[in-house]
Design a protein around this motif. Structure first.
Motif, mmCIF file in Angstrom:
data_model
loop_
_atom_site.group_PDB
_atom_site.id
_atom_site.type_symbol
_atom_site.label_atom_id
_atom_site.label_comp_id
_atom_site.label_asym_id
_atom_site.label_seq_id
_atom_site.Cartn_x
_atom_site.Cartn_y
_atom_site.Cartn_z
ATOM 1 N N ASN A 1 -1.935 7.720 1.525
ATOM 2 C CA ASN A 1 -2.741 8.733 0.745
ATOM 3 C C ASN A 1 -2.863 10.069 1.523
ATOM 4 O O ASN A 1 -2.278 11.152 1.017
ATOM 5 C CB ASN A 1 -4.162 8.097 0.211
ATOM 6 C CG ASN A 1 -4.777 9.175 -0.498
ATOM 7 O OD1 ASN A 1 -4.713 10.363 -0.600
ATOM 8 N ND2 ASN A 1 -6.058 8.566 -1.174
ATOM 9 N N VAL B 1 -4.756 11.805 -4.451
ATOM 10 C CA VAL B 1 -6.095 11.102 -4.654
ATOM 11 C C VAL B 1 -6.965 11.568 -3.815
ATOM 12 O O VAL B 1 -7.959 12.375 -4.204
ATOM 13 C CB VAL B 1 -5.923 9.641 -4.328
ATOM 14 C CG1 VAL B 1 -7.221 8.832 -4.470
ATOM 15 C CG2 VAL B 1 -4.846 8.839 -5.491
ATOM 16 N N TRP B 2 -6.789 11.555 -2.520
ATOM 17 C CA TRP B 2 -7.694 12.414 -1.573
ATOM 18 C C TRP B 2 -8.016 13.766 -1.709
ATOM 19 O O TRP B 2 -9.210 14.347 -1.562
ATOM 20 C CB TRP B 2 -7.369 12.028 0.065
ATOM 21 C CG TRP B 2 -8.615 12.164 0.843
ATOM 22 C CD1 TRP B 2 -8.896 13.351 1.571
ATOM 23 C CD2 TRP B 2 -9.708 11.263 0.877
ATOM 24 N NE1 TRP B 2 -10.417 12.911 2.329
ATOM 25 C CE2 TRP B 2 -10.596 11.730 1.940
ATOM 26 C CE3 TRP B 2 -9.846 9.970 0.706
ATOM 27 C CZ2 TRP B 2 -11.759 10.988 2.211
ATOM 28 C CZ3 TRP B 2 -11.264 9.177 0.838
ATOM 29 C CH2 TRP B 2 -12.044 9.871 1.759
ATOM 30 N N TYR C 1 0.850 -1.260 0.048
ATOM 31 C CA TYR C 1 -0.024 -0.054 0.009
ATOM 32 C C TYR C 1 0.712 1.401 -0.125
ATOM 33 O O TYR C 1 2.188 1.378 0.330
ATOM 34 C CB TYR C 1 -0.868 -0.025 1.313
ATOM 35 C CG TYR C 1 0.003 0.352 2.508
ATOM 36 C CD1 TYR C 1 0.097 1.552 3.050
ATOM 37 C CD2 TYR C 1 0.528 -0.719 3.021
ATOM 38 C CE1 TYR C 1 0.669 1.828 4.187
ATOM 39 C CE2 TYR C 1 1.293 -0.346 4.433
ATOM 40 C CZ TYR C 1 1.435 0.844 4.831
ATOM 41 O OH TYR C 1 1.979 0.949 5.983
ATOM 42 N N LEU D 1 -5.909 5.881 -9.221
ATOM 43 C CA LEU D 1 -5.220 4.947 -8.370
ATOM 44 C C LEU D 1 -4.482 4.024 -9.111
ATOM 45 O O LEU D 1 -3.385 3.527 -8.879
ATOM 46 C CB LEU D 1 -6.184 4.167 -7.540
ATOM 47 C CG LEU D 1 -6.946 4.707 -6.466
ATOM 48 C CD1 LEU D 1 -7.964 3.850 -5.847
ATOM 49 C CD2 LEU D 1 -5.911 5.260 -5.382
ATOM 50 N N ASN E 1 -3.735 3.834 -0.225
ATOM 51 C CA ASN E 1 -4.118 3.061 -1.454
ATOM 52 C C ASN E 1 -3.457 1.715 -1.662
ATOM 53 O O ASN E 1 -2.196 1.630 -1.794
ATOM 54 C CB ASN E 1 -3.379 3.917 -2.582
ATOM 55 C CG ASN E 1 -3.898 5.486 -2.618
ATOM 56 O OD1 ASN E 1 -5.186 5.851 -2.230
ATOM 57 N ND2 ASN E 1 -3.348 6.238 -2.730
ATOM 58 N N ASN F 1 -1.436 5.605 -10.324
ATOM 59 C CA ASN F 1 -0.313 5.598 -9.222
ATOM 60 C C ASN F 1 0.344 4.534 -9.186
ATOM 61 O O ASN F 1 1.189 4.335 -7.981
ATOM 62 C CB ASN F 1 -1.041 6.519 -7.967
ATOM 63 C CG ASN F 1 -1.523 7.601 -8.265
ATOM 64 O OD1 ASN F 1 -0.925 8.615 -9.170
ATOM 65 N ND2 ASN F 1 -1.989 8.376 -7.055
ATOM 66 N N SER G 1 -8.955 1.941 3.256
ATOM 67 C CA SER G 1 -8.415 1.853 1.753
ATOM 68 C C SER G 1 -9.381 3.043 1.339
ATOM 69 O O SER G 1 -10.477 3.412 1.841
ATOM 70 C CB SER G 1 -8.630 0.734 1.178
ATOM 71 O OG SER G 1 -10.046 0.510 0.953
ATOM 72 N N THR G 2 -8.889 3.925 0.446
ATOM 73 C CA THR G 2 -9.215 5.039 -0.457
ATOM 74 C C THR G 2 -10.974 4.623 -0.648
ATOM 75 O O THR G 2 -11.856 5.229 -0.729
ATOM 76 C CB THR G 2 -8.566 5.283 -1.618
ATOM 77 O OG1 THR G 2 -7.440 5.874 -0.938
ATOM 78 C CG2 THR G 2 -9.206 6.801 -2.021
#
Length: 268
Positions: A36, A120-121, A33, A264, A62, A267, A90-91
């Motif tokens: 994030n 992402v967030w 992982y 995601l 992530n 990334n 998790s996202t």
């Protein structure tokens, strides 16, 4: 409330401790992982924190493609040695509570105390206005549901730091505080106040009175029943007027999920 420097320092500490915790669970950062985002959660955001209040947080991660294939579980509520909580999600798992209107999930979109580790967030945070306007009915329903849950556990001992209070006063003071906070959130949202304003309760004097045991059990039960009855009418009236269709909500959900999934994937 703690000063800003201390809050950001605590968030950085939470991130380090959560990574160590995940490593102990067999998950390696960078392989299984990536981190994030970490954000402040709880009383500090509601304006009811005192100098000795805990600093709780929510950490979004992530999962790697390998972790997704292996269906690794990254849902953990990590309690540190100092008693503070870091909720790890998790996202993609963290998205669903936003659409369901869960105030605990939504608050991390609005707090000014956060540290991003990738894009992402922050992207999701940038969608908070459309999430708020589209799923406002769910925010009201979810908050009312939480009020009823807190009422159901009001006269039950949950142990921990509340055990001594419960033994002395016969009710869970933390639940009583949350019932009043949720009542206020529902009223504000029903009046079309923005969520960022609605969560800033700020009734520190009332909270301190509860913590001091100034309210006896009979008055707490009567007051709680009155709040539940009062807000039920508000919820029904609000939902009758809410005019965003479930089809529109599904389109917004799908678009945000797809954009996040694409990010995601890029990334890694």
């Amino acid at each position: 409330m703690k000063d800003e420097t201390e809050l950001f320092r605590q968030l950085g500490f939470h991130k380090q401790e959560a990574v160590k915790y995940l490593q102990d669970q067999g998950f390696a950062e960078g392989k299984d992982y990536s981190v994030n985002y970490i954000a402040l959660q709880g009383s500090q955001n509601y304006g009811i924190a005192h100098e000795n209040s805990d600093v709780d947080s929510r950490l979004m991660i992530n999962p790697s493609k390998h972790s997704l294939l292996m269906k690794y579980n990254f849902t953990h509520d990590f309690k540190m040695e100092n008693g503070e909580i870091c909720v790890i999600r998790s996202t993609m798992d963290a998205l669903e509570p936003l659409f369901k209107g869960n105030v605990n999930g939504l608050e991390v979109l609005y707090t000014k105390y956060f540290i991003p580790y990738d894009n992402v967030w922050p992207f999701i945070r940038g969608k908070r206005e459309i999430i708020e306007s589209t799923f406002r009915d769910n925010m009201v329903k979810a908050s009312f549901g939480m009020m009823k849950q807190k009422k159901a556990s009001l006269l039950k001992s949950t142990g921990g730091c509340q055990a001594e209070f419960f033994e002395k006063h016969g009710y869970n003071g933390k639940d009583y505080i949350h019932i009043n906070r949720l009542f206020d959130i529902i009223k504000r949202i029903s009046r079309n106040q923005e969520f960022e304003t609605a969560i800033n309760w700020g009734c520190l004097e009332f909270v301190q009175q509860v913590r001091n045991g100034d309210y006896d059990i009979s008055s707490v039960v009567i007051h709680t029943d009155a709040l539940i009855k009062n807000v039920e009418t508000s919820v029904d009236k609000f939902l009758d007027k809410f005019d965003i269709t479930s089809e529109t909500q599904m389109v917004v959900k799908t678009c945000i999920r797809e954009e996040v999934a694409t990010m995601l994937s890029k990334n890694g």
